[in-house]
Design an enzyme around this catalytic site. Structure first.
Site, mmCIF file in Angstrom:
data_model
loop_
_atom_site.group_PDB
_atom_site.id
_atom_site.type_symbol
_atom_site.label_atom_id
_atom_site.label_comp_id
_atom_site.label_asym_id
_atom_site.label_seq_id
_atom_site.Cartn_x
_atom_site.Cartn_y
_atom_site.Cartn_z
ATOM 1 N N LEU A 158 117.371 83.278 113.228
ATOM 2 C CA LEU A 158 117.835 82.671 114.447
ATOM 3 C C LEU A 158 118.207 83.620 115.706
ATOM 4 O O LEU A 158 118.697 83.257 116.616
ATOM 5 C CB LEU A 158 119.294 81.668 114.340
ATOM 6 N N CYS A 159 117.563 84.767 115.533
ATOM 7 C CA CYS A 159 117.725 85.712 116.771
ATOM 8 C C CYS A 159 116.673 85.655 117.519
ATOM 9 O O CYS A 159 115.409 85.074 117.203
ATOM 10 C CB CYS A 159 117.505 87.102 116.039
ATOM 11 N N HIS A 160 117.005 85.556 118.802
ATOM 12 C CA HIS A 160 115.981 85.685 120.057
ATOM 13 C C HIS A 160 114.985 86.914 119.869
ATOM 14 O O HIS A 160 115.370 87.899 119.726
ATOM 15 C CB HIS A 160 116.719 85.402 121.334
ATOM 16 N N MET B 25 122.521 92.613 116.844
ATOM 17 C CA MET B 25 121.812 92.386 115.696
ATOM 18 C C MET B 25 120.568 93.499 115.733
ATOM 19 O O MET B 25 120.348 94.116 114.626
ATOM 20 C CB MET B 25 120.974 91.221 115.588
ATOM 21 N N GLU B 26 120.197 93.944 116.744
ATOM 22 C CA GLU B 26 119.027 94.749 117.026
ATOM 23 C C GLU B 26 119.768 96.182 116.545
ATOM 24 O O GLU B 26 118.811 97.087 115.848
ATOM 25 C CB GLU B 26 118.295 95.026 118.308
ATOM 26 N N ASP C 189 114.468 104.636 99.968
ATOM 27 C CA ASP C 189 112.981 104.474 99.393
ATOM 28 C C ASP C 189 112.567 105.778 99.390
ATOM 29 O O ASP C 189 111.820 106.037 98.398
ATOM 30 C CB ASP C 189 111.896 103.553 100.302
#
Length: 230
Positions: A146-148, A184-185, A199
């Site tokens: 739901l992020c733009h 969020m970014e 990793d």
């Protein structure tokens, strides 16, 4: 005598219900109850008139809870019927927005020494994780449903080795000028960088831990600036 008084009451009742819209239902019921009392005497607490009034008042109270002022804090990604939704930002004003996030990767002494000496088999851990974090920020809308999909003007990812607890401290910053924030970014940047560290180092140890992913600071938008309390 009883029938004559009742015949007087009923026309008055019809007048109440046919009155103009300014005469609301609650006042009509109250006046009707008074007239009924003059004919039948005061009704019992569980009588029909009382029950009708109680039902109406209960329905009015219930509606009031839905029509009241909404809380200023809510889940913007939840629709009116509880379904997931993407927030419409078309009416928002554009502004410069920034966000800073952090996290920590606890390596342990053995892995920490290998990373410090740049002796991991896969190569330069910190450089690869830095690039991965920047790439992660740019792909946030593909990872978080739901992020733009926004245009980033800057992404910064810094990784610092901390010998006091054999960890890597990761800080990420995202910036944009637009109608939605970049929290969020920034958080995606540090999380992807941390996963890349894992990793790159997992062959040497499976005991590596990623912790303390958090937003530290944001600016811009309707809510203004925000800082995490220390």
């Amino acid at each position: 005598m009883f029938l004559r008084r009742l015949s007087v009451t009923l026309p008055l009742s019809r007048r109440f219900f046919s009155s103009n819209s300014n005469h609301d239902l609650s006042s009509t019921i109250a006046e009707l109850n008074k007239e009924m009392e003059s004919v039948f005497g005061e009704p019992s607490s569980n009588g029909p008139a009382s029950s009708a009034s109680n039902v109406y008042m209960a329905q009015e109270a219930q509606l009031g809870t839905h029509k009241g002022v909404e809380s200023p804090v809510g889940l913007t990604h939840i629709g009116s019927t509880g379904e997931a939704q993407m927030v419409d930002v078309s009416l928002k004003e554009s502004s410069k927005r920034t966000a800073i996030a952090r996290c920590k990767v606890i390596l342990g002494k053995k892995v920490f020494d290998l990373v410090l000496a740049n002796q991991m088999a896969k190569g330069d851990v910190l450089s690869v994780a830095k690039i991965a974090g920047i790439s992660g920020a740019k792909h946030t809308s593909s990872l978080i449903p739901l992020c733009h999909n926004i245009t980033l003007t800057n992404v910064r990812v810094d990784l610092t080795l901390k010998p006091e607890d054999f960890s890597v401290d990761i800080e990420g910053e995202a910036a944009s000028t637009g109608k939605t924030g970049v929290e969020m970014e920034a958080m995606t940047a540090v999380t992807i960088a941390a996963l890349t560290v894992y990793d790159m180092c997992k062959a040497a140890s499976k005991d590596i831990q990623i912790s303390d992913v958090r937003l530290e600071h944001k600016t811009g938008g309707k809510s203004g600036d925000w800082y995490r309390e220390k």
